[in-house]
Design a protein around this motif. Structure first.
Motif, short mmCIF file in Angstrom:
data_model
loop_
_atom_site.label_atom_id
_atom_site.label_comp_id
_atom_site.label_asym_id
_atom_site.label_seq_id
_atom_site.Cartn_x
_atom_site.Cartn_y
_atom_site.Cartn_z
N ASN A 190 -9.36 71.21 43.78
CA ASN A 190 -8.44 70.63 42.71
C ASN A 190 -7.41 69.18 43.59
O ASN A 190 -5.61 69.07 43.14
CB ASN A 190 -6.27 71.47 42.26
N GLY A 191 -7.92 68.62 44.57
CA GLY A 191 -7.68 66.81 45.10
C GLY A 191 -7.00 67.69 46.67
O GLY A 191 -6.37 66.09 47.35
N VAL A 192 -7.42 69.01 47.20
CA VAL A 192 -6.66 69.26 48.06
C VAL A 192 -8.32 69.94 48.80
O VAL A 192 -8.35 70.75 49.13
CB VAL A 192 -5.28 70.50 48.10
N HIS A 193 -7.56 69.36 50.76
CA HIS A 193 -8.31 69.28 51.76
C HIS A 193 -7.72 70.52 51.98
O HIS A 193 -6.94 70.16 52.66
CB HIS A 193 -9.10 68.39 52.63
N SER A 198 -12.51 80.39 42.12
CA SER A 198 -13.87 79.89 42.73
C SER A 198 -14.29 78.40 42.31
O SER A 198 -15.64 78.01 42.20
CB SER A 198 -14.81 81.05 41.74
N ASP A 199 -13.15 77.02 42.51
CA ASP A 199 -13.39 76.32 41.76
C ASP A 199 -13.56 75.49 43.12
O ASP A 199 -12.74 74.25 43.66
CB ASP A 199 -12.76 75.81 41.11
N HIS A 200 -13.88 76.14 44.65
CA HIS A 200 -13.42 75.19 46.36
C HIS A 200 -15.03 74.73 46.32
O HIS A 200 -15.77 75.35 45.96
CB HIS A 200 -13.02 75.60 46.69
N LYS A 259 -6.62 62.40 51.08
CA LYS A 259 -4.96 62.05 50.97
C LYS A 259 -4.06 63.03 51.32
O LYS A 259 -3.40 62.95 52.01
CB LYS A 259 -5.29 61.42 49.72
N GLU A 260 -4.39 64.14 50.88
CA GLU A 260 -3.79 65.59 50.91
C GLU A 260 -4.71 66.81 51.43
O GLU A 260 -5.81 66.46 51.40
CB GLU A 260 -3.21 66.02 49.39
N ILE A 261 -4.50 66.87 52.22
CA ILE A 261 -4.35 67.93 53.32
C ILE A 261 -3.56 69.01 54.26
O ILE A 261 -2.26 68.80 54.20
CB ILE A 261 -4.95 67.12 55.10
N LEU A 262 -3.90 70.12 53.38
CA LEU A 262 -3.72 71.73 54.40
C LEU A 262 -4.21 72.18 55.06
O LEU A 262 -5.38 72.39 55.32
CB LEU A 262 -3.25 71.99 53.92
N LEU A 302 -12.45 64.22 57.39
CA LEU A 302 -12.17 64.72 55.60
C LEU A 302 -11.37 62.39 55.33
O LEU A 302 -11.51 62.21 54.16
CB LEU A 302 -10.94 65.44 55.64
N ARG A 303 -10.76 62.13 56.23
CA ARG A 303 -9.95 60.67 55.58
C ARG A 303 -11.29 59.82 56.11
O ARG A 303 -11.33 58.86 54.67
CB ARG A 303 -8.83 60.71 56.74
#
Length: 224
Positions: A82-85, A61-63, A120-123, A113-114
């Motif tokens: 965690n540094g990921v979008h 539940s950390d997002h 930097k990291e996107i999924l 986002l950018r």
């Protein structure tokens, strides 16, 4: 880090329990999400049909839920953890056609986002309701006019934004993710795209059977 993308087909019960107990993912991007079991929380976005929900779940539940702008009922969920979008995609077929508005929403979200979050990291993952092979009209349905390539253009545009197709890292040919009641054609309608850093950390990706629960099978990706 284990990430799952799955269209649950709005089953009343069983999907979340099976997924969490069997596969224990860190993050879940769900489309046509089943109702959450009691005690489970997620970020929810409804589509044009209020009973149709997209959801993002994180085990700890950390997002952070990110509001980029209106999606006009497409059902996109945008989060960071965690540094990921993450961009959870549902190609809402209430949009006619679905390709141009969905691509525009993905492109504008990635740009936001950018530019404003220094992402930097996107999924990007979900049920796109599209397969590159639709341009070849392999079934009785006509998906593309002759000598036009709308579906390939759609996916090429995502790759041109700096994303890699996770499904192709270890397999050169499409993998069936959807079972159509009116056709036996093995459609790959569900996809996952990531930026370079995440792609280099992708060590495994599978499509696992969930035919008792949905007409889609979940994509399960593991990153180092």
């Amino acid at each position: 880090m284990k990430i799952v993308s799955w269209n649950m087909n709005k089953r009343k019960s069983g999907c979340w329990e099976w997924l969490l107990e069997t596969h224990n993912p860190d993050y879940v991007l769900a489309q046509e999400a089943s109702p959450l079991p009691q005690g489970l929380t997620a970020t929810i976005q409804t589509t044009t049909k209020k009973s149709n929900r997209s959801a993002f779940y994180s085990r700890n539940s950390d997002h952070l839920n990110i509001r980029v702008g209106r999606d006009h009922g497409m059902g996109m969920v945008i989060t960071e953890a965690n540094g990921v979008h993450f961009i959870c995609v549902y190609a809402n077929l209430d949009f006619k056609p679905v390709n141009p508005p969905l691509l525009g929403m993905i492109a504008s979200s990635v740009s936001y986002l950018r530019r404003y979050r220094s992402a930097k990291e996107i999924l990007i993952a979900g049920d796109f309701n599209m397969d590159r092979r639709m341009d070849d009209n392999p079934t009785g349905s006509v998906f593309a006019l002759k000598d036009t390539y709308p579906h390939n253009n759609f996916f090429n545009a995502i790759e041109d934004m700096g994303f890699h197709d996770c499904m192709r890292k270890f397999r050169s040919t499409p993998v069936q993710t959807h079972r159509n009641a009116r056709s036996d054609y093995p459609w790959e309608l569900d996809h996952m795209f990531v930026t370079e850093g995440l792609y280099s950390k992708l060590i495994k990706i599978d499509v696992v059977s969930a035919d008792a629960l949905s007409d889609h099978d979940p994509i399960i990706a593991k990153f180092a």
